[in-house]
Write a protein that holds these residues in place. Structure first.
Motif, PDB file in Angstrom:
ATOM      1  N   ASP A 101       0.797  -1.230   0.000  1.00  0.00           N
ATOM      2  CA  ASP A 101       0.000   0.000   0.000  1.00  0.00           C
ATOM      3  C   ASP A 101       0.828   1.279   0.000  1.00  0.00           C
ATOM      4  O   ASP A 101       0.298   2.351   0.289  1.00  0.00           O
ATOM      5  CB  ASP A 101      -0.933   0.013   1.215  1.00  0.00           C
ATOM      6  CG  ASP A 101      -1.952  -1.104   1.155  1.00  0.00           C
ATOM      7  OD1 ASP A 101      -2.329  -1.501   0.035  1.00  0.00           O
ATOM      8  OD2 ASP A 101      -2.368  -1.594   2.226  1.00  0.00           O
ATOM      9  N   ALA A 102       2.106   1.191  -0.310  1.00  0.00           N
ATOM     10  CA  ALA A 102       2.952   2.389  -0.315  1.00  0.00           C
ATOM     11  C   ALA A 102       2.448   3.374  -1.361  1.00  0.00           C
ATOM     12  O   ALA A 102       1.972   2.992  -2.428  1.00  0.00           O
ATOM     13  CB  ALA A 102       4.403   2.010  -0.602  1.00  0.00           C
ATOM     14  N   ARG A 103       2.555   4.667  -1.047  1.00  0.00           N
ATOM     15  CA  ARG A 103       2.049   5.708  -1.946  1.00  0.00           C
ATOM     16  C   ARG A 103       3.054   6.108  -3.026  1.00  0.00           C
ATOM     17  O   ARG A 103       2.698   6.793  -3.952  1.00  0.00           O
ATOM     18  CB  ARG A 103       1.682   6.945  -1.134  1.00  0.00           C
ATOM     19  CG  ARG A 103       0.516   6.719  -0.230  1.00  0.00           C
ATOM     20  CD  ARG A 103       0.182   7.998   0.464  1.00  0.00           C
ATOM     21  NE  ARG A 103      -1.031   7.834   1.231  1.00  0.00           N
ATOM     22  CZ  ARG A 103      -1.668   8.832   1.790  1.00  0.00           C
ATOM     23  NH1 ARG A 103      -1.197  10.060   1.677  1.00  0.00           N
ATOM     24  NH2 ARG A 103      -2.767   8.625   2.471  1.00  0.00           N
ATOM     25  N   ARG A 104       4.260   5.716  -2.894  1.00  0.00           N
ATOM     26  CA  ARG A 104       5.297   6.054  -3.868  1.00  0.00           C
ATOM     27  C   ARG A 104       5.264   5.065  -5.032  1.00  0.00           C
ATOM     28  O   ARG A 104       4.723   3.974  -4.916  1.00  0.00           O
ATOM     29  CB  ARG A 104       6.683   6.027  -3.216  1.00  0.00           C
ATOM     30  CG  ARG A 104       6.865   7.049  -2.132  1.00  0.00           C
ATOM     31  CD  ARG A 104       6.940   8.422  -2.737  1.00  0.00           C
ATOM     32  NE  ARG A 104       7.167   9.397  -1.666  1.00  0.00           N
ATOM     33  CZ  ARG A 104       7.192  10.664  -1.873  1.00  0.00           C
ATOM     34  NH1 ARG A 104       7.011  11.160  -3.058  1.00  0.00           N
ATOM     35  NH2 ARG A 104       7.380  11.486  -0.872  1.00  0.00           N
ATOM     36  N   PRO A 105       5.872   5.424  -6.151  1.00  0.00           N
ATOM     37  CA  PRO A 105       5.908   4.528  -7.307  1.00  0.00           C
ATOM     38  C   PRO A 105       6.642   3.219  -6.981  1.00  0.00           C
ATOM     39  O   PRO A 105       7.474   3.157  -6.080  1.00  0.00           O
ATOM     40  CB  PRO A 105       6.675   5.310  -8.372  1.00  0.00           C
ATOM     41  CG  PRO A 105       6.651   6.723  -7.918  1.00  0.00           C
ATOM     42  CD  PRO A 105       6.495   6.707  -6.436  1.00  0.00           C
ATOM     43  N   LYS A 106       6.333   2.198  -7.752  1.00  0.00           N
ATOM     44  CA  LYS A 106       6.914   0.876  -7.560  1.00  0.00           C
ATOM     45  C   LYS A 106       8.452   0.938  -7.617  1.00  0.00           C
ATOM     46  O   LYS A 106       9.136   0.212  -6.894  1.00  0.00           O
ATOM     47  CB  LYS A 106       6.358  -0.072  -8.632  1.00  0.00           C
ATOM     48  CG  LYS A 106       6.768  -1.492  -8.480  1.00  0.00           C
ATOM     49  CD  LYS A 106       5.996  -2.150  -7.374  1.00  0.00           C
ATOM     50  CE  LYS A 106       6.240  -3.661  -7.423  1.00  0.00           C
ATOM     51  NZ  LYS A 106       5.840  -4.294  -6.200  1.00  0.00           N
ATOM     52  N   GLN A 107       8.966   1.805  -8.449  1.00  0.00           N
ATOM     53  CA  GLN A 107      10.413   1.965  -8.587  1.00  0.00           C
ATOM     54  C   GLN A 107      11.036   2.409  -7.247  1.00  0.00           C
ATOM     55  O   GLN A 107      12.076   1.891  -6.844  1.00  0.00           O
ATOM     56  CB  GLN A 107      10.710   2.995  -9.672  1.00  0.00           C
ATOM     57  CG  GLN A 107      12.156   3.330  -9.853  1.00  0.00           C
ATOM     58  CD  GLN A 107      12.350   4.429 -10.887  1.00  0.00           C
ATOM     59  OE1 GLN A 107      11.420   4.812 -11.592  1.00  0.00           O
ATOM     60  NE2 GLN A 107      13.556   4.950 -10.967  1.00  0.00           N
ATOM     61  N   ASP A 108      10.398   3.340  -6.558  1.00  0.00           N
ATOM     62  CA  ASP A 108      10.891   3.799  -5.258  1.00  0.00           C
ATOM     63  C   ASP A 108      10.804   2.689  -4.209  1.00  0.00           C
ATOM     64  O   ASP A 108      11.695   2.545  -3.367  1.00  0.00           O
ATOM     65  CB  ASP A 108      10.102   5.018  -4.775  1.00  0.00           C
ATOM     66  CG  ASP A 108      10.359   6.252  -5.623  1.00  0.00           C
ATOM     67  OD1 ASP A 108      11.303   6.239  -6.439  1.00  0.00           O
ATOM     68  OD2 ASP A 108       9.602   7.240  -5.468  1.00  0.00           O
ATOM     69  N   VAL A 109       9.721   1.922  -4.268  1.00  0.00           N
ATOM     70  CA  VAL A 109       9.547   0.821  -3.318  1.00  0.00           C
ATOM     71  C   VAL A 109      10.633  -0.232  -3.537  1.00  0.00           C
ATOM     72  O   VAL A 109      11.227  -0.738  -2.579  1.00  0.00           O
ATOM     73  CB  VAL A 109       8.134   0.203  -3.443  1.00  0.00           C
ATOM     74  CG1 VAL A 109       8.003  -1.045  -2.581  1.00  0.00           C
ATOM     75  CG2 VAL A 109       7.064   1.222  -3.078  1.00  0.00           C
TER      76      VAL A 109
END
Length: 123
Positions: A101-109
């Motif tokens: 559920d992170a709000r950042r883009p998948k790349q940041d995750v």
């Protein structure tokens, strides 16, 4: 002149002093401290640095641009649980499930997960 022997007290000298309730007696606070060796302190500092980085990074992953409110979403990654997992791909999968559920883009995750796994190796 009355002579008293050094070992004997008269009844007048024998009394107990009670403090009144209004009288404030300040006592020195005592703390139990443990002394750690240099090596142990270095390990503690290293662990604390990783946990601080982890907390700050999670805050960034779960806040929107320009918005500090995370709407009650809170993820807690227990480093001990992560370190108990032996295989790196299992650790990666464990983190991916927690960070869905992170709000950042998948790349940041994915970057966070890679950095987290690298820091976990140092512990």
């Amino acid at each position: 002149m009355e002579r008293r022997s050094p070992g004997r007290d008269t009844k007048e000298d024998m009394h107990v002093k009670f403090s009144s309730k209004d009288e404030v007696v300040e006592r020195k606070k005592k703390y139990l401290t443990a002394k750690y060796g240099q090596h142990q302190m270095a390990l503690i500092r290293k662990r604390l640095a990783v946990e601080t980085w982890l907390f700050d990074s999670l805050q960034q992953l779960y806040t929107s641009d320009g918005c500090e409110d995370s709407n009650g979403e809170e993820v807690d990654i227990d480093l001990d649980n992560l370190l108990d997992i032996e295989q790196e791909f299992e650790r990666r999968h464990f983190l991916e499930k927690l960070l869905v559920d992170a709000r950042r883009p998948k790349q940041d995750v994915n970057k966070f997960i890679s950095d987290c796994l690298e820091k976990a190796k140092t512990l």
